[in-house]
Enzyme design. Structure first.
Site: not given
Ligand code: GAR
Length: 220
Positions: A17-18, A69, A95, A97, A111, A113, A149, A178
């Site tokens: 979604s992001n 990795r 994952r 990095l 990133n 969070h 993070d 977000e």
């Molecule tokens: C989002 O809420 C993002 O902030 C989180 O995963 C979700 C991904 O949603 N990321 C983390 O937790 C990273 N530590 P999306 O695939 O719909 O963008």
């Protein structure tokens, strides 16, 4: 004109979604950036389908096909460079990095969070916030460094935590923001306005907000 757009590569693992918010902002001309490739470590990620729908190259790189990795990330880095990617955005990429990859693209990885870092890093930031009992939470876009993070913070959004929230309710309140702050951070990067001074990211030509948020309110 197209050549003025910042080339963005997005790393994903799931829903995307992001990624969608970034693509939409780009298509609406709100950011001087275009997603040129989406890379997933999961073959069935919905994010890959979202990319394809918009005519964006969608690449599944299977980690199991590489001995370790670093070999995986070397291949991923080569794919990104081959496409001229200038900024790498992690968008639900689950994952960690390696230092190798972070150094290779130093200062060019962001990133998002779902918590107000440095609170509640790692998995399930929203649930961690609920369990801790905080009254506000939110989301953070930051540059990626070698710790999880942890890198310099670019932009944060604060949302209230409500008494009857569960993980889903808080997550969707946070997610709405977000989708606003990630495109904003990318635009500021594309404009060359982000200046990193140790841990602090100063933004050229911007007046910071002067409000404070209080929850619950000071008066009934
Ligand atoms: C989002 O809420 C993002 O902030 C989180 O995963 C979700 C991904 O949603 N990321 C983390 O937790 C990273 N530590 P999306 O695939 O719909 O963008």
């Amino acid at each position: 004109m197209g050549s003025e757009l910042l080339k963005v590569g997005v790393l994903v693992s799931g829903r995307g979604s992001n990624l969608q918010a970034i693509i939409d902002a780009s298509e609406r001309g709100e950011i001087q950036a275009q997603v040129v490739v989406v890379v997933s470590d999961k073959g069935d990620a919905l994010a890959l389908k979202r990319a394809q729908k918009h005519g964006i190259e969608a690449l599944f790189l299977n980690p199991d096909a590489y001995p370790n990795r670093e070999a995986y990330e070397r291949a991923m880095g080569d794919e990104l460079e081959r496409r001229g990617v200038e900024l790498i955005c992690l968008a639900g990429y689950m994952r960690v990095l390696s230092p190798y990859f972070v150094r290779r693209f130093s200062g060019r990885i962001m990133n998002i969070h779902p918590a107000l870092l440095p609170s509640f890093p790692g998995l399930h930031g929203q649930l961690q916030a609920l369990d801790y009992g905080v009254k506000v939470s939110g989301c953070t876009v930051h540059f990626v460094d070698e710790e999880v993070d942890h890198g310099p913070i670019i932009i944060q959004a604060v949302v209230p935590v409500l008494d009857d929230d569960d993980e889903d309710a808080l997550s969707s309140r946070i997610l709405e923001y977000e989708h606003k702050i990630y495109p904003r951070a990318i635009q500021l990067f594309a404009q060359g306005r982000l200046k990193v001074q140790k841990r602090r990211v100063k933004i050229e030509g911007i007046k910071p907000e002067t409000w404070a948020a209080v929850n619950p309110p000071l008066q009934d």
